[in-house]
Scaffold this active site. Structure first.
Site, short mmCIF file in Angstrom:
data_model
loop_
_atom_site.label_atom_id
_atom_site.label_comp_id
_atom_site.label_asym_id
_atom_site.label_seq_id
_atom_site.Cartn_x
_atom_site.Cartn_y
_atom_site.Cartn_z
N LYS A 112 -39.00 22.75 -75.70
CA LYS A 112 -39.56 21.51 -76.22
C LYS A 112 -39.99 21.60 -77.69
O LYS A 112 -40.29 20.59 -78.32
CB LYS A 112 -40.74 21.06 -75.37
CG LYS A 112 -40.37 20.70 -73.94
CD LYS A 112 -39.43 19.51 -73.87
CE LYS A 112 -39.23 19.07 -72.43
NZ LYS A 112 -38.37 17.87 -72.32
N SER A 117 -39.30 25.40 -63.66
CA SER A 117 -38.13 24.56 -63.90
C SER A 117 -36.90 25.41 -64.15
O SER A 117 -35.78 25.06 -63.75
CB SER A 117 -38.36 23.60 -65.07
OG SER A 117 -38.57 24.31 -66.28
#
Length: 458
Positions: free
Chosen positions: A42, A273
């Site tokens: 991110k 994830s």
């Protein structure tokens, strides 16, 4: 040449081949996005979105960055925002790991925790709440990763080209997850132009609506999942599902287990994830009948999930350790003494040591063990009573031996007793000591019993 600052370290992450796991006829490669400065993929869109807001004049000196985030986008925004002198305020659902919240705060971000059990349109839903806070905050910009075009553009400009270049221009499939949709859409758009043969594969937590939508074309009702950062109860505007050719739903247990296997077999510490993505990638690879070159992502570092993914007690609380369920008091014990999992203290240790152990383990009572036998119990009320009794010199109390304060009259219950027999003991304010004959099994707490019934109700 040395980088001028942390932001110059974003991108150009390593690509490594999986060698210790069964990949069928395929070769599977991992793009280690965990090596970005804040430890996640991110960082790429965080920098791009902030720079886009600066370029269009929405974000000015002294302004505030506000975002609804599962954690990593927020940490990336806090990293970039701090380096540029902006205030950062993050709205985070309450299921996020403690490590990510603390990381964001350490970077100077303000964190608002909100509910994870409500959907879009509810005032406490993290995106709705973030927008409402933005509207009340002068000089604030709602980054809105779910709709911000700079999000997929960052991956189209960097992540996609890096993957194709790192694979020598030969990649048959890329497995990604969807949180905001930026990674899927950005990499997918790039591959569609630069490598049309490359198939985009979606890895989705079971409970998310996205994989069922891809596979059946139908919108299902969203469930819940423990994996953080991916999976949705709606299709984000930035998510172009038309790019996906195959989708897999991976349940939480498999995601967590796969992340742990990745560490043990490959030495790579990755988050939940990433476990989902790797599990889906392995399924895809094993289904193939011809050799293919497949890439997936290590989205973030597992250091952000030590209290969850890599914590046996958390897995036990979720019922993911494959222990036999007997319906007896034995089932309620989360940290069995026989497995070396019980946190305990010896009678000769000091109250200072006992309290430190309680605090570091976030528990309120400890069994007192001597030569493998339980000889007492000490809890926070015992320490507090000792302090009250010595209010003239409370500091000296911590040097007392545990044996001087512990309770020796124990309320024991057979490990083979029905779970329901614990209820009257808790109603009487007691801490049951679970015994299997003369062998200490462990303690049972109210929260352990509540959690037992929660799991059985699922």
């Amino acid at each position: 040449m040395a980088a001028r600052g942390a932001l110059d370290l974003i991108g150009q992450t390593p690509l490594v081949e999986v060698t210790g796991l069964n990949t069928g006829p395929c070769r599977l490669f991992l793009k280690l996005e965990s090596s970005n400065p804040s430890g996640s993929i991110k960082d790429r869109p965080a920098r791009a979105m902030i720079e886009a807001a600066e370029a269009n004049g929405n974000l000015k000196a002294g302004g505030t960055i506000i975002e609804a985030t599962a954690g990593n986008t927020g940490v990336g925004l806090a990293l970039v925002g701090a380096s540029k002198g902006y205030r950062t305020l993050l709205v985070v659902p309450d299921k996020m790991s403690r490590e990510k919240v603390l990381h964001a705060k350490a970077l100077g971000a303000e964190v608002v925790i909100t509910r994870s059990d409500v959907g879009k349109g509810h005032p406490d839903y993290y995106q709705d709440l973030a927008l409402a806070i933005t509207q009340k905050t002068p000089g604030a910009v709602y980054i809105n990763q779910f709709e911000n075009p700079a999000n997929p553009a960052a991956h189209e400009a960097s992540t996609g080209p890096e993957i194709l270049d790192g694979m020598g221009g030969d990649v048959d499939a890329v497995v990604v997850g969807v949180g905001s949709g930026g990674t899927l859409t950005g990499i997918g758009r790039y591959m569609k132009k630069a490598s049309p043969k490359t198939v985009m594969v979606l890895a989705d937590p079971a409970g998310s609506i996205l994989a069922p939508l891809v596979e059946t074309g139908r919108m299902t009702e969203a469930g819940s999942w423990a994996v953080e950062g991916i999976g949705e109860d709606f299709v984000p505007p930035n998510c172009d599902l038309s790019l996906v050719k195959k989708a897999y739903s991976i349940d939480d247990k498999e995601s967590f287990s796969t992340a742990r296997q990745l560490l043990r077999k490959e030495g790579i510490l990755a988050g939940s994830s990433s476990g989902t993505l790797l599990a889906a990638a392995l399924r895809y690879c094993r289904e193939q009948t011809e050799p293919k070159r497949v890439v997936t992502l290590v989205c973030d570092t597992g250091a952000k999930y030590l209290s969850k993914v890599f914590n046996d007690a958390f897995l036990a609380q979720e019922g993911w350790l494959d222990r036999d369920v007997t319906g007896t008091a034995r089932d309620v014990v989360i940290n069995p003494f026989g497995e070396g999992a019980t946190i305990f203290v010896s009678p000769n240790e000091t109250l200072r040591s006992a309290f430190a152990r309680m605090r570091s383990s976030d528990i309120s009572q400890l069994p007192v063990i001597e030569e493998g036998r339980v000889v007492g119990l000490i809890d926070e009320s015992d320490i507090l009573d000792a302090l009250v009794a010595n209010e003239g010199a409370p500091q000296g109390v911590f040097d007392k031996a545990v044996r001087d304060v512990m309770v020796t009259r124990l309320q024991t219950i057979s490990a083979n007793a029905p779970v329901t027999e614990l209820l009257p003991l808790f109603a009487s304010g007691l801490v049951p000591v679970i015994m299997d004959g003369d062998a200490f099994v462990g303690l049972a707490t109210r929260i352990d019993l509540i959690n037992f019934f929660r799991i059985q109700a699922q």
